[in-house]
Enzyme design. Sequence first.
Site, mmCIF file in Angstrom:
data_model
loop_
_atom_site.group_PDB
_atom_site.id
_atom_site.type_symbol
_atom_site.label_atom_id
_atom_site.label_comp_id
_atom_site.label_asym_id
_atom_site.label_seq_id
_atom_site.Cartn_x
_atom_site.Cartn_y
_atom_site.Cartn_z
ATOM 1 N N ASN A 1 1.383 15.888 5.303
ATOM 2 C CA ASN A 1 0.580 17.092 5.046
ATOM 3 C C ASN A 1 -0.549 17.174 6.077
ATOM 4 O OD1 ASN A 1 -1.852 15.672 3.972
ATOM 5 N ND2 ASN A 1 -0.356 14.974 2.476
ATOM 6 N N ASP B 1 3.182 13.485 -3.144
ATOM 7 C CA ASP B 1 3.671 13.325 -4.512
ATOM 8 C C ASP B 1 5.149 12.939 -4.530
ATOM 9 O OD1 ASP B 1 1.234 13.933 -5.706
ATOM 10 O OD2 ASP B 1 1.560 16.078 -5.369
HETATM 11 O O1 C5P Z 1 -2.709 15.450 -8.833
HETATM 12 P P1 C5P Z 1 -3.192 15.498 -7.426
HETATM 13 O O2 C5P Z 1 -2.271 14.827 -6.474
HETATM 14 O O3 C5P Z 1 -3.535 16.852 -6.945
HETATM 15 O O4 C5P Z 1 -4.561 14.686 -7.493
HETATM 16 C C1 C5P Z 1 -5.321 14.470 -6.364
HETATM 17 C C2 C5P Z 1 -6.033 13.168 -6.484
HETATM 18 O O5 C5P Z 1 -5.106 12.140 -6.883
HETATM 19 C C3 C5P Z 1 -6.576 12.707 -5.147
HETATM 20 O O6 C5P Z 1 -7.769 12.024 -5.408
HETATM 21 C C4 C5P Z 1 -5.479 11.813 -4.604
HETATM 22 O O7 C5P Z 1 -5.974 10.859 -3.715
HETATM 23 C C5 C5P Z 1 -4.915 11.190 -5.861
HETATM 24 N N1 C5P Z 1 -3.488 10.925 -5.814
HETATM 25 C C6 C5P Z 1 -3.023 9.635 -6.005
HETATM 26 N N2 C5P Z 1 -1.678 9.361 -5.976
HETATM 27 C C7 C5P Z 1 -0.779 10.347 -5.785
HETATM 28 C C8 C5P Z 1 -1.233 11.662 -5.604
HETATM 29 C C9 C5P Z 1 -2.593 11.914 -5.620
HETATM 30 O O8 C5P Z 1 -3.824 8.739 -6.178
HETATM 31 N N3 C5P Z 1 0.519 10.054 -5.750
#
Ligand code: C5P
Length: 402
Positions: free
Chosen positions: A209, A278
């Site tokens: 990204n 993700d």
């Molecule tokens: O749910 P989302 O990915 O949008 O959440 C963002 C937060 O979660 C950020 O602080 C990111 O670093 C963390 N995150 C994580 N592991 C993932 C995805 C996001 O720790 N697989």
Amino acid sequence: MYQGKCVILGVTGGIAAYKALDVASGLRKKGIIIETVMTENATKFVTPLTFRSITNNPVSVDTFAEPKIWDIQHISLANKADLILVCPATANIVGKVANGIADDLLTTTIMATKAQVVFALAMNTNMYENPIFQSNVEKLRKLGYGFIEPVEGILACGASGKGRLAPVEQIIAETLIYLHRPKDLTNKRVLITAGATREAIDPVRYITNHSTGKMGYALAEMAKRRGADVILISGPTNLVPPPGVTVVKIKSAREMAEEVFRYFDQVDIVIKSAAVADYRPAVAVSHKIKKKDEDLIIELSRNPDILYELGKRKDKQVLVGFAAETDNLLANAQEKIKKKNLDFIVANDVLVPGAGFGYDTNIVKMITPDGSIEEYPLMSKEEVANKVLDKALKIYNSRYLE
Ligand code: C5P
């Protein structure tokens, strides 16, 4: 807070020298004493008299001028300084300092000081991009020198590109951050994640990204400056890590998870500013996928949600998440706080100009589990970093010290 602090303002010979007058004036309004040292070339653009009138202090240019009171001037200036701000800083002064040249009052003062030195860069784009200049900057960064990066725009030579002196308000704000450096994070271990992850499709391709890691690196730099023991777990980036920080380089989300879990029990504050993928390709093919005439479908598997896992394991740690959203910013952020058991979340709408990926600035809202929202205006990523650290420390103190 700044009353009586002394900034040595080094002015070098660039067209932006006149803007240093506004910087001097802004700093003086905060009660800061300004002593100006100009290079010979700078005096061709603005006269010493102008700086003298703005700062109400004598201006020095010549190392061998007869001083009003007897002292060795570069040493007395170097000792007196709480900070040396070189504004504007040309490629020449950066090159001299990086190579140990001290051949006028400004360079000898910089050589002799133990104070923080900060360069507000301004020059032609080609000079800025010149690898010699860039390697000088990198060398100095590693030694702890500060830089205020130039911005894009029309330059004096008529060309357009990166090289204009940063806005005066930004230079003043960053100077104040450098001056106000409480060591309030001493004895705290702070874990910060930064940048994007790379999820391999095959040995030559990956999914990623737009995250550059700038926010995470700014957090690491500020936490370090405030005395913390910092562990920076970083995805691939071109940024130079701040000196004195433990850097752990990873590529994929799963590698990041492994490193974060390794350190989690030893830290007090965790700030997850990385843009973790993700999903990853379900199978990372071990050879390069050959192109065929048909479409290719890649199946994606869910990556571990690191922050969610940390939320479950949380013991004493203050846990801070980031939310980069394009829609329903607040609703999504609030949901994440609950789901991931966070202490607060820093939310930014990545579609707003000046916020999010690649910018040196950010516009954020900080949201706590009780639903309270603090909104901040456009700030440099360093200023945002300090606000995040202020809030994390406050929560830490209220939880563990009272
Ligand atoms: O749910 P989302 O990915 O949008 O959440 C963002 C937060 O979660 C950020 O602080 C990111 O670093 C963390 N995150 C994580 N592991 C993932 C995805 C996001 O720790 N697989």
